[in-house]
Motif scaffolding. Sequence first.
Motif, PDB file in Angstrom:
ATOM      1  N   ILE A  63      38.717 -25.315  -7.374  1.00 20.05           N
ATOM      2  CA  ILE A  63      38.257 -24.027  -7.886  1.00 20.05           C
ATOM      3  C   ILE A  63      37.897 -23.132  -6.710  1.00 20.05           C
ATOM      4  CG2 ILE A  63      36.579 -22.825  -9.316  1.00 20.05           C
ATOM      5  CD1 ILE A  63      36.112 -25.393 -10.835  1.00 20.05           C
ATOM      6  N   GLU A  64      38.568 -22.001  -6.632  1.00 17.77           N
ATOM      7  CA  GLU A  64      38.254 -21.034  -5.590  1.00 17.77           C
ATOM      8  C   GLU A  64      37.074 -20.184  -6.030  1.00 17.77           C
ATOM      9  OE1 GLU A  64      41.826 -18.885  -4.788  1.00 17.77           O
ATOM     10  OE2 GLU A  64      42.976 -20.697  -4.304  1.00 17.77           O
ATOM     11  N   MET A  65      36.136 -19.977  -5.087  1.00 18.83           N
ATOM     12  CA  MET A  65      34.886 -19.317  -5.408  1.00 18.83           C
ATOM     13  C   MET A  65      34.724 -18.039  -4.579  1.00 18.83           C
ATOM     14  SD  MET A  65      33.945 -21.811  -7.428  1.00 18.83           S
ATOM     15  CE  MET A  65      32.314 -21.277  -7.883  1.00 18.83           C
ATOM     16  N   PHE A  66      33.695 -17.260  -4.904  1.00 13.43           N
ATOM     17  CA  PHE A  66      33.329 -16.084  -4.129  1.00 13.43           C
ATOM     18  C   PHE A  66      32.151 -16.372  -3.202  1.00 13.43           C
ATOM     19  CE2 PHE A  66      35.438 -14.059  -7.798  1.00 13.43           C
ATOM     20  CZ  PHE A  66      36.322 -13.226  -7.140  1.00 13.43           C
ATOM     21  N   THR A  67      31.739 -17.628  -3.109  1.00  8.16           N
ATOM     22  CA  THR A  67      30.647 -18.033  -2.224  1.00  8.16           C
ATOM     23  C   THR A  67      31.026 -19.334  -1.536  1.00  8.16           C
ATOM     24  OG1 THR A  67      29.476 -19.440  -3.806  1.00  8.16           O
ATOM     25  CG2 THR A  67      28.947 -17.084  -3.869  1.00  8.16           C
ATOM     26  N   ASN A  68      30.291 -19.660  -0.496  1.00 10.60           N
ATOM     27  CA  ASN A  68      30.418 -20.966   0.133  1.00 10.60           C
ATOM     28  C   ASN A  68      29.585 -21.981  -0.640  1.00 10.60           C
ATOM     29  OD1 ASN A  68      31.906 -19.736   2.128  1.00 10.60           O
ATOM     30  ND2 ASN A  68      30.272 -19.746   3.649  1.00 10.60           N
ATOM     31  N   ILE A  69      30.128 -23.167  -0.840  1.00 10.77           N
ATOM     32  CA  ILE A  69      29.384 -24.292  -1.406  1.00 10.77           C
ATOM     33  C   ILE A  69      29.677 -25.495  -0.522  1.00 10.77           C
ATOM     34  CG2 ILE A  69      29.040 -25.789  -3.406  1.00 10.77           C
ATOM     35  CD1 ILE A  69      29.904 -23.526  -5.198  1.00 10.77           C
ATOM     36  N   ASP A  70      28.645 -26.209  -0.116  1.00 13.25           N
ATOM     37  CA  ASP A  70      28.804 -27.288   0.848  1.00 13.25           C
ATOM     38  C   ASP A  70      28.915 -28.650   0.180  1.00 13.25           C
ATOM     39  OD1 ASP A  70      28.611 -25.494   2.980  1.00 13.25           O
ATOM     40  OD2 ASP A  70      26.411 -25.624   2.996  1.00 13.25           O
ATOM     41  N   VAL A  71      29.603 -29.567   0.869  1.00  6.06           N
ATOM     42  CA  VAL A  71      29.664 -30.960   0.427  1.00  6.06           C
ATOM     43  C   VAL A  71      28.245 -31.521   0.375  1.00  6.06           C
ATOM     44  CG1 VAL A  71      30.382 -33.285   1.092  1.00  6.06           C
ATOM     45  CG2 VAL A  71      32.001 -31.394   1.269  1.00  6.06           C
ATOM     46  N   GLY A  72      27.960 -32.243  -0.691  1.00  4.53           N
ATOM     47  CA  GLY A  72      26.641 -32.838  -0.859  1.00  4.53           C
ATOM     48  C   GLY A  72      25.717 -32.032  -1.747  1.00  4.53           C
ATOM     49  N   GLU A  73      26.042 -30.758  -1.968  1.00 10.05           N
ATOM     50  CA  GLU A  73      25.213 -29.949  -2.859  1.00 10.05           C
ATOM     51  C   GLU A  73      25.474 -30.327  -4.307  1.00 10.05           C
ATOM     52  OE1 GLU A  73      24.005 -25.752  -1.514  1.00 10.05           O
ATOM     53  OE2 GLU A  73      26.173 -25.837  -1.128  1.00 10.05           O
ATOM     54  N   THR A  74      24.455 -30.152  -5.128  1.00  8.64           N
ATOM     55  CA  THR A  74      24.597 -30.349  -6.562  1.00  8.64           C
ATOM     56  C   THR A  74      24.822 -28.991  -7.221  1.00  8.64           C
ATOM     57  OG1 THR A  74      23.158 -32.298  -6.571  1.00  8.64           O
ATOM     58  CG2 THR A  74      23.463 -31.155  -8.674  1.00  8.64           C
ATOM     59  N   VAL A  75      25.838 -28.912  -8.061  1.00  6.34           N
ATOM     60  CA  VAL A  75      26.096 -27.679  -8.800  1.00  6.34           C
ATOM     61  C   VAL A  75      25.845 -27.932 -10.277  1.00  6.34           C
ATOM     62  CG1 VAL A  75      27.728 -26.733  -7.140  1.00  6.34           C
ATOM     63  CG2 VAL A  75      28.576 -28.185  -8.982  1.00  6.34           C
ATOM     64  N   TYR A  76      25.350 -26.911 -10.947  1.00  7.20           N
ATOM     65  CA  TYR A  76      25.004 -26.988 -12.361  1.00  7.20           C
ATOM     66  C   TYR A  76      25.837 -25.969 -13.135  1.00  7.20           C
ATOM     67  CZ  TYR A  76      20.843 -29.256 -10.410  1.00  7.20           C
ATOM     68  OH  TYR A  76      19.988 -30.079  -9.713  1.00  7.20           O
ATOM     69  N   LEU A  77      26.253 -26.336 -14.325  1.00 10.09           N
ATOM     70  CA  LEU A  77      26.883 -25.345 -15.191  1.00 10.09           C
ATOM     71  C   LEU A  77      25.782 -24.450 -15.747  1.00 10.09           C
ATOM     72  CD1 LEU A  77      29.502 -24.326 -16.519  1.00 10.09           C
ATOM     73  CD2 LEU A  77      28.919 -25.760 -18.497  1.00 10.09           C
ATOM     74  N   MET A  78      25.958 -23.133 -15.580  1.00 10.91           N
ATOM     75  CA  MET A  78      24.982 -22.150 -16.034  1.00 10.91           C
ATOM     76  C   MET A  78      25.563 -21.395 -17.225  1.00 10.91           C
ATOM     77  SD  MET A  78      22.770 -22.761 -13.592  1.00 10.91           S
ATOM     78  CE  MET A  78      21.564 -21.440 -13.737  1.00 10.91           C
ATOM     79  N   SER A  79      24.682 -20.784 -17.988  1.00  9.87           N
ATOM     80  CA  SER A  79      25.136 -20.055 -19.171  1.00  9.87           C
ATOM     81  C   SER A  79      24.327 -18.778 -19.348  1.00  9.87           C
ATOM     82  CB  SER A  79      24.984 -20.930 -20.424  1.00  9.87           C
ATOM     83  OG  SER A  79      25.352 -20.210 -21.581  1.00  9.87           O
ATOM     84  N   GLY A  80      25.030 -17.730 -19.802  1.00 15.34           N
ATOM     85  CA  GLY A  80      24.378 -16.468 -20.123  1.00 15.34           C
ATOM     86  C   GLY A  80      25.047 -15.872 -21.351  1.00 15.34           C
ATOM     87  N   THR A  81      24.585 -14.701 -21.760  1.00 13.05           N
ATOM     88  CA  THR A  81      25.148 -14.018 -22.919  1.00 13.05           C
ATOM     89  C   THR A  81      25.461 -12.577 -22.548  1.00 13.05           C
ATOM     90  OG1 THR A  81      23.002 -13.223 -23.759  1.00 13.05           O
ATOM     91  CG2 THR A  81      23.728 -15.423 -24.456  1.00 13.05           C
ATOM     92  N   GLU A 117      13.452 -16.914   0.162  1.00 11.36           N
ATOM     93  CA  GLU A 117      14.794 -17.321   0.578  1.00 11.36           C
ATOM     94  C   GLU A 117      15.779 -16.162   0.443  1.00 11.36           C
ATOM     95  OE1 GLU A 117      12.938 -20.769  -1.840  1.00 11.36           O
ATOM     96  OE2 GLU A 117      13.229 -18.602  -2.070  1.00 11.36           O
ATOM     97  N   LEU A 118      16.596 -15.981   1.463  1.00  8.66           N
ATOM     98  CA  LEU A 118      17.708 -15.047   1.386  1.00  8.66           C
ATOM     99  C   LEU A 118      18.938 -15.786   0.887  1.00  8.66           C
ATOM    100  CD1 LEU A 118      17.348 -13.107   4.765  1.00  8.66           C
ATOM    101  CD2 LEU A 118      16.717 -12.296   2.489  1.00  8.66           C
ATOM    102  N   ALA A 119      19.721 -15.147   0.020  1.00 10.14           N
ATOM    103  CA  ALA A 119      20.888 -15.836  -0.528  1.00 10.14           C
ATOM    104  C   ALA A 119      21.982 -14.841  -0.847  1.00 10.14           C
ATOM    105  CB  ALA A 119      20.507 -16.629  -1.774  1.00 10.14           C
ATOM    106  N   HIS A 120      23.204 -15.358  -0.829  1.00 14.16           N
ATOM    107  CA  HIS A 120      24.378 -14.634  -1.318  1.00 14.16           C
ATOM    108  C   HIS A 120      24.832 -15.329  -2.586  1.00 14.16           C
ATOM    109  CE1 HIS A 120      28.428 -13.108  -1.757  1.00 14.16           C
ATOM    110  NE2 HIS A 120      28.943 -14.300  -1.537  1.00 14.16           N
ATOM    111  N   GLY A 121      25.007 -14.561  -3.652  1.00 15.95           N
ATOM    112  CA  GLY A 121      25.444 -15.142  -4.907  1.00 15.95           C
ATOM    113  C   GLY A 121      26.359 -14.210  -5.653  1.00 15.95           C
ATOM    114  N   ASN A 122      26.766 -14.641  -6.836  1.00 16.96           N
ATOM    115  CA  ASN A 122      27.599 -13.840  -7.737  1.00 16.96           C
ATOM    116  C   ASN A 122      26.862 -13.663  -9.058  1.00 16.96           C
ATOM    117  OD1 ASN A 122      30.185 -16.049  -6.678  1.00 16.96           O
ATOM    118  ND2 ASN A 122      29.747 -14.056  -5.776  1.00 16.96           N
ATOM    119  N   LEU A 123      27.288 -12.670  -9.830  1.00 13.17           N
ATOM    120  CA  LEU A 123      26.720 -12.435 -11.152  1.00 13.17           C
ATOM    121  C   LEU A 123      25.218 -12.211 -11.079  1.00 13.17           C
ATOM    122  CD1 LEU A 123      28.732 -15.274 -12.938  1.00 13.17           C
ATOM    123  CD2 LEU A 123      29.341 -12.854 -12.812  1.00 13.17           C
ATOM    124  N   MET A 124      24.774 -11.641  -9.950  1.00 15.63           N
ATOM    125  CA  MET A 124      23.359 -11.427  -9.684  1.00 15.63           C
ATOM    126  C   MET A 124      23.044  -9.934  -9.713  1.00 15.63           C
ATOM    127  SD  MET A 124      22.450 -14.691  -8.831  1.00 15.63           S
ATOM    128  CE  MET A 124      20.948 -14.629  -7.884  1.00 15.63           C
TER     129      MET A 124
END
Length: 398
Positions: free
Chosen positions: A286-304, A380-387
């Motif tokens: 899956i190609e993303m708009f952010t960096n995600i590193d090996v070892g990180e845990t990702v969660y499925l998120m939901s919105g409306t 914390e400073l962060a870069h994200g999407n849908l924010m």
Amino acid sequence: MKIATAFSSDKCSRTAVSRIVESLCETIVSPSLLVVYHTEETDIVVIRQQLGMCYPDAQIIGCSSCQGLITESGYIDGQTVAVWALEDPEGAYGSAVLHFGHGQSDAAEVTKAALIQAIENSDRPGELPELIVLHATPGCEEDILESIVEELGVSVPIIGGTAADNHLDGNWSVFDNEHETCNGLGIAVFYPSVRTSYAFNSGFSTVGFEAKVTKVDGREVVELDHRPAADVYREWYREITRKEIHDESIFKQSTLFPLGRQTGTIHGIPYFALSHPSAVSERGGIEMFTNIDVGETVYLMSGTRQMLVTRAGRVLRSACGYKENNVKPIGGLAIYCAGCMLLIKDQLHEVASQMHKTMKGSPFACAFTFGEQGQFLCGELAHGNLMISAVVFHEDRV
């Protein structure tokens, strides 16, 4: 401090700037800083040159927005340019835009150079800015944030948005008083004479699915729990929606179901930076708009959809930090994710109305971007999407 905005949808960029300047002159005589948001159809060379001639002493930072923008006047669809002007003779401001000369491999070096130049342009050498507005082209936002922290030695509040175009064709850009680029970054440093406050949030929630990232390649998540990432995501999506997700439409279908990484907790409640899937690779990653590193845990998120409509007003309210009903801010800036905007485009007038109500009619400008940068409540400073990222300026100093 005074803040004013003006916009024009005139097809001629020269005429558009003339009309904007005429409108601004009703409130702002000698702006310290101009923040310019525009769609890809506008001529940024003309905009930059015309604004520079009209306001030779003002610092400028400009960024392209996806298919429109919002000001206190409402949602403006299609070709347009808007200028957010700040006049603050007791404060100081500086901006700089630099090009990535070797692809993006020199992003860290260029970021530090742009930051130093912006501080020099503010005439506040050796002083930490109270706020940074960041606009970069897509690709290395995390490296840019890390470089800013390394150069300053501390985490300075940042409000940022990644330059966007209308259809992911690469027609994005950033510019300042002297330069424009489709592959670089722009930084503006703020030393305001008034108090500022910030917010950075999404409103999405976890829905019970998580996995460990086991293989990545750049911004492609190749494997989750040692399985093809797209297979894992399809299973999660099917389970939560009872529908199939199609590879060719994953960008649109995943807008309400992004991946999240926990960034911290407030009163024991976790908060997340989001990552928006953009495409499925040939090998099932899956190609993303952010960096995600090996070892990180990702969660499925939901919105409306309704959450996307109301969230901008809520984030601005959080940034305002109202304690009394009669408190009115001087003005503000907001960044709203282009992916969210595209999903609820038919309701953007409602979004604009809620933002206007929250700001109590004070001037503000909001761009639609391909990534958002900000500071969470715990620093914390962060870069994200849908924010959504926002800063508000207040009358009081303390």
